[in-house]
Motif scaffolding. Structure first.
Motif, short mmCIF file in Angstrom:
data_model
loop_
_atom_site.label_atom_id
_atom_site.label_comp_id
_atom_site.label_asym_id
_atom_site.label_seq_id
_atom_site.Cartn_x
_atom_site.Cartn_y
_atom_site.Cartn_z
N TYR A 45 -20.65 10.44 -76.38
CA TYR A 45 -21.21 11.09 -76.97
C TYR A 45 -23.07 12.03 -76.69
O TYR A 45 -22.64 12.72 -76.44
CB TYR A 45 -20.88 10.69 -78.66
CG TYR A 45 -22.04 10.80 -80.05
CD1 TYR A 45 -20.95 12.96 -80.28
CD2 TYR A 45 -22.96 11.21 -79.79
CE1 TYR A 45 -22.19 12.77 -81.13
CE2 TYR A 45 -24.08 11.70 -80.28
CZ TYR A 45 -23.37 12.99 -81.50
OH TYR A 45 -23.80 13.58 -81.86
N ARG A 46 -23.22 10.46 -76.06
CA ARG A 46 -24.40 11.30 -75.37
C ARG A 46 -24.34 12.47 -74.42
O ARG A 46 -24.74 12.91 -74.24
CB ARG A 46 -25.13 9.91 -74.47
CG ARG A 46 -26.17 10.10 -74.60
CD ARG A 46 -26.99 9.58 -73.46
NE ARG A 46 -26.55 8.87 -72.38
CZ ARG A 46 -26.94 7.64 -71.76
NH1 ARG A 46 -27.63 6.68 -72.19
NH2 ARG A 46 -26.46 6.70 -70.65
N GLU A 48 -21.82 14.33 -74.11
CA GLU A 48 -21.13 16.39 -75.03
C GLU A 48 -22.34 16.57 -75.39
O GLU A 48 -22.64 17.16 -75.63
CB GLU A 48 -20.17 15.65 -76.16
CG GLU A 48 -18.90 14.94 -74.98
CD GLU A 48 -17.88 14.83 -76.18
OE1 GLU A 48 -18.11 14.80 -77.39
OE2 GLU A 48 -16.82 13.62 -76.01
N TYR A 49 -23.05 15.37 -75.60
CA TYR A 49 -24.62 15.64 -76.70
C TYR A 49 -25.28 16.41 -75.52
O TYR A 49 -25.72 17.93 -76.36
CB TYR A 49 -25.25 15.34 -77.72
CG TYR A 49 -26.47 15.24 -78.49
CD1 TYR A 49 -25.82 15.81 -79.52
CD2 TYR A 49 -27.15 15.16 -77.84
CE1 TYR A 49 -27.17 16.19 -80.19
CE2 TYR A 49 -28.65 14.99 -78.92
CZ TYR A 49 -28.35 15.69 -79.66
OH TYR A 49 -29.72 16.07 -80.91
N GLU A 50 -26.21 16.30 -74.78
CA GLU A 50 -26.60 16.75 -73.43
C GLU A 50 -25.91 17.76 -72.69
O GLU A 50 -26.82 19.46 -73.15
CB GLU A 50 -26.93 15.99 -72.94
CG GLU A 50 -27.19 14.47 -72.44
CD GLU A 50 -27.67 13.40 -71.28
OE1 GLU A 50 -26.44 13.02 -70.43
OE2 GLU A 50 -28.10 12.96 -71.37
N ARG A 52 -23.59 20.41 -74.51
CA ARG A 52 -23.87 21.08 -75.42
C ARG A 52 -25.80 21.50 -75.65
O ARG A 52 -25.96 22.62 -75.64
CB ARG A 52 -23.69 20.36 -76.75
CG ARG A 52 -23.29 21.69 -78.24
CD ARG A 52 -23.03 21.04 -78.91
NE ARG A 52 -22.95 19.65 -80.11
CZ ARG A 52 -23.02 18.65 -80.22
NH1 ARG A 52 -21.91 18.12 -79.49
NH2 ARG A 52 -23.12 17.47 -80.28
N TRP A 53 -26.40 20.59 -75.79
CA TRP A 53 -27.51 21.51 -75.89
C TRP A 53 -28.47 21.48 -74.69
O TRP A 53 -29.03 22.47 -74.89
CB TRP A 53 -28.23 20.16 -76.51
CG TRP A 53 -28.05 19.95 -77.86
CD1 TRP A 53 -27.18 18.90 -78.01
CD2 TRP A 53 -28.73 20.49 -78.95
NE1 TRP A 53 -27.83 18.67 -80.06
CE2 TRP A 53 -28.07 20.23 -80.46
CE3 TRP A 53 -29.57 21.81 -79.26
CZ2 TRP A 53 -28.68 20.69 -81.94
CZ3 TRP A 53 -29.95 22.27 -80.53
CH2 TRP A 53 -29.35 21.56 -81.68
N GLN A 56 -27.69 25.53 -75.60
CA GLN A 56 -28.53 25.56 -75.81
C GLN A 56 -30.38 26.31 -75.75
O GLN A 56 -30.56 27.28 -76.19
CB GLN A 56 -28.46 24.92 -78.10
CG GLN A 56 -29.04 25.28 -78.48
CD GLN A 56 -28.63 25.93 -79.67
OE1 GLN A 56 -27.78 25.86 -79.55
NE2 GLN A 56 -29.29 26.48 -79.96
N TYR A 69 -34.67 17.02 -80.14
CA TYR A 69 -33.83 16.23 -79.27
C TYR A 69 -33.45 15.12 -78.53
O TYR A 69 -32.97 14.27 -78.50
CB TYR A 69 -33.45 17.47 -78.16
CG TYR A 69 -32.47 17.41 -76.75
CD1 TYR A 69 -30.86 17.46 -77.08
CD2 TYR A 69 -33.07 17.26 -75.49
CE1 TYR A 69 -30.00 16.99 -76.23
CE2 TYR A 69 -32.19 17.07 -74.74
CZ TYR A 69 -30.91 16.30 -74.80
OH TYR A 69 -30.27 16.27 -73.60
N PHE A 72 -33.64 12.37 -80.19
CA PHE A 72 -32.27 12.09 -80.82
C PHE A 72 -31.76 10.96 -79.22
O PHE A 72 -31.16 9.95 -79.82
CB PHE A 72 -31.64 12.94 -81.63
CG PHE A 72 -30.32 12.95 -81.98
CD1 PHE A 72 -29.38 11.86 -82.63
CD2 PHE A 72 -29.36 12.81 -80.75
CE1 PHE A 72 -28.60 11.36 -82.64
CE2 PHE A 72 -27.96 12.58 -81.27
CZ PHE A 72 -27.43 11.56 -82.46
N MET A 73 -31.94 11.90 -78.75
CA MET A 73 -31.90 11.30 -77.81
C MET A 73 -32.20 10.42 -77.13
O MET A 73 -31.42 8.83 -76.37
CB MET A 73 -31.69 12.16 -76.30
CG MET A 73 -31.01 13.37 -75.79
SD MET A 73 -29.49 12.66 -75.70
CE MET A 73 -28.84 12.06 -74.52
N LEU A 76 -30.34 6.90 -78.65
CA LEU A 76 -28.59 7.17 -78.28
C LEU A 76 -28.78 6.06 -77.51
O LEU A 76 -27.86 5.63 -77.62
CB LEU A 76 -28.13 9.00 -78.32
CG LEU A 76 -26.84 8.69 -78.36
CD1 LEU A 76 -26.11 8.25 -79.32
CD2 LEU A 76 -26.41 10.39 -77.96
#
Length: 155
Positions: A45-46, A48-50, A52-53, A56, A69, A72-73, A76
């Motif tokens: 998940y971490r 994928e999140y990295e 995706r952002w 962005q 961000y 949250f990171m 996480l």
């Protein structure tokens, strides 16, 4: 056979201890596997999140969004580290439970071997007694045939 009763009771107790150790080992393995699976999911998940952002941020990088961000990171990452520590701890517990299980299995094998040895000793003693009786009967027959009665005397 009555001399084996304490050993049979010991065997039953040792089997119960082994069964408990087996249940503990299986439970520890299940907990370890679940914790490791959750840790792997958090890492995925971490990642994928990295990804995706990071895409962005290439388009727009407002400072409030970057701080959010980063916060949250950070949380996480802490969760991933905590889950990894938990998985490692549960792995150690599973290893200890496995060692205990192996110890109980060795104890069980030792008790079974002792029972087998005692049974073999009993059979050997029975064979010796039977041979002794047979030898005595043969000696009586030989003695009575020499003495002229022709009949063995059984006592």
């Amino acid at each position: 056979m009555t001399s084996l009763q304490p050993l049979v009771a010991l065997l039953a107790q040792t089997e119960r201890q082994r069964d408990l150790a087996l249940a503990d080992h299986l439970k520890a393995q299940t907990l370890r596997d679940a914790a490791q699976s959750q840790a792997d999911q958090l890492v995925a998940y971490r990642r994928e999140y990295e990804q995706r952002w990071s895409a962005q941020f290439c388009e727009e990088g407002r400072i409030e969004l970057v701080r959010c961000y980063q916060g949250f990171m950070e949380r996480l990452t802490q969760a991933v580290e905590q889950q990894a520590r938990l998985a490692a701890s549960l792995g150690e517990q599973a290893a200890q439970a496995g060692a205990t299980l192996r110890e109980r299995e060795q104890q069980l094998a030792a008790v079974r071997k002792l029972i087998e040895r005692r049974l073999a000793e009993g059979r050997a003693a029975d064979l010796r007694d039977e041979q002794k009786q047979s030898d005595e009967l043969a000696a009586r027959i030989a003695w009575s045939s020499r003495s002229g009665t022709g009949r063995p005397t059984l006592a």
